[in-house]
Design an enzyme around this catalytic site. Structure first.
Site, PDB file in Angstrom:
ATOM      1  N   TYR A 146       5.575   0.142   1.556  1.00  0.00           N
ATOM      2  CA  TYR A 146       5.793  -1.268   1.225  1.00  0.00           C
ATOM      3  C   TYR A 146       4.531  -2.080   1.484  1.00  0.00           C
ATOM      4  O   TYR A 146       4.031  -2.801   0.607  1.00  0.00           O
ATOM      5  CB  TYR A 146       6.974  -1.823   2.032  1.00  0.00           C
ATOM      6  CG  TYR A 146       7.094  -3.326   1.984  1.00  0.00           C
ATOM      7  CD1 TYR A 146       7.241  -3.993   0.771  1.00  0.00           C
ATOM      8  CD2 TYR A 146       7.058  -4.073   3.153  1.00  0.00           C
ATOM      9  CE1 TYR A 146       7.346  -5.382   0.732  1.00  0.00           C
ATOM     10  CE2 TYR A 146       7.165  -5.457   3.119  1.00  0.00           C
ATOM     11  CZ  TYR A 146       7.304  -6.103   1.916  1.00  0.00           C
ATOM     12  OH  TYR A 146       7.402  -7.471   1.873  1.00  0.00           O
ATOM     13  N   GLY A 289       7.918   3.013  15.751  1.00  0.00           N
ATOM     14  CA  GLY A 289       7.040   2.163  14.955  1.00  0.00           C
ATOM     15  C   GLY A 289       7.238   0.672  15.128  1.00  0.00           C
ATOM     16  O   GLY A 289       6.551  -0.110  14.476  1.00  0.00           O
TER      17      GLY A 289
END
Length: 329
Positions: A146, A289
């Site tokens: 993304y 993450g």
């Protein structure tokens, strides 16, 4: 803002952020055409005073028809796929829509002499923060497809400026939140992944609970800190960017953030205070993450464009979102 009336094509204008932009454009007396394929947008969010065209930004024949029928002064782009996790599993889909189909849109603009472009970008272009708050000069090292696709479009826009004189302003924002105070439009996603709407879903019994991912971060209360910006403040920034381009200003990139940030626990507590009800929360391990803190510096857009957010209070942001969810979701 300027009083110059313009005709604007808003691609993705039936989505959460796009619909709020359209409302402000129409309030500013611009003529608006909305192009949206409704894959993630909703017909009920489309403003009744805008012309709605159902279709995809990668449909060159449709774009040619639109550009032949209307003389657009600028294009605003909100039609990207935007789920980080989904992009990890379906990178080809993301590159096709977010980059490939945007190339088609830019080609059509170029062939029709349209030279102004406002681009909805994202903080995901930065990747893991090396410093807080994040400024526009922070290295761009995305960690997912993304973010990679958004950064690729930003770089393409720089090249299009050099080659064709296509002026663009890219707005990198962090967490959009809240809803228009009218309660007529608001945040609507399927699936919903954002914290504030999911808190309200849990409060309304539409889901059993929300998960709090990680309570051992190096932050004051152990939960992640994130930037939240009211969607109408984002919309105001887009209109300021449009004004710059309509006045033949230069291309630029700006962050849209709060300069501060709120922890997940703070958001939960404030939501409970606004709705006067406990919300079922289950503590879970950290998600891989997730940085401990993501906060943007918006000093540049405040200084250069005079952006002044009107909804900086977390309570106000949450209260406007609650008004929408209670009525509509």
């Amino acid at each position: 803002m300027s009083n110059q009336q313009a005709r604007i094509l808003v691609v993705g204008g039936a989505g959460y952020i796009g619909s709020h932009i359209v409302r402000q454009l129409i309030n500013a007396c611009h003529d608006v055409v909305i192009l949206d394929d409704l894959s993630t947008g909703y017909r009920q969010l489309v403003h009744q005073d805008g012309e709605f065209v159902q279709g995809h930004l990668g449909d060159l024949n449709l774009l040619e028809q639109l550009f032949n029928r209307h003389r657009f002064d600028a294009v605003m782009h909100f039609a990207a796929f935007s789920q980080v996790g989904e992009s990890m599993h379906h990178p080809l889909r993301y590159y096709q829509n977010n980059l490939g189909d945007t190339i088609t849109l830019l080609k059509a603009m170029q062939s029709h002499g349209i030279r102004r472009f406002v681009f909805s970008s994202t903080a995901a272009v930065y990747g893991e923060p090396l410093e807080i708050p994040i400024t526009e000069s922070h290295p761009c090292l995305p960690t997912n497809p993304y973010g990679n696709t958004k950064l690729a479009v930003e770089r393409l826009l720089t090249d299009c400026d050099m080659a064709y004189g296509l002026r663009s302003i890219a707005l990198r924002y962090f967490n959009a939140a809240g809803a228009d105070e009218s309660g007529e439009i608001g945040e609507l996603h399927d699936p919903e992944t954002h914290l504030i709407p999911n808190l309200f879903k849990a409060a309304l019994g539409q889901i059993d609970h929300i998960r709090l991912f990680g309570t051992d971060y190096p932050t004051p209360d152990g939960t992640c800190i994130r930037d939240y910006v009211h969607v109408n403040d984002l919309a105001q920034a887009h209109l300021l960017a449009l004004d710059v381009l309509l006045a033949d200003g230069e291309s630029a990139v700006y962050n849209l953030g709060s300069n501060s940030g709120f922890s997940v626990k703070e958001v939960i507590e404030k939501a409970e205070a606004v709705i006067e009800k406990k919300i079922p929360v289950i503590e879970s391990p950290r998600r891989p993450g997730d940085p401990a803190k993501l906060v943007a510096s918006s000093d540049k857009i405040r200084r250069e464009l005079g952006w002044k957010p009107g909804y900086e209070s977390l309570e106000t942001i949450i209260a406007t979102a609650w008004r929408w969810h209670r009525k509509n979701v």
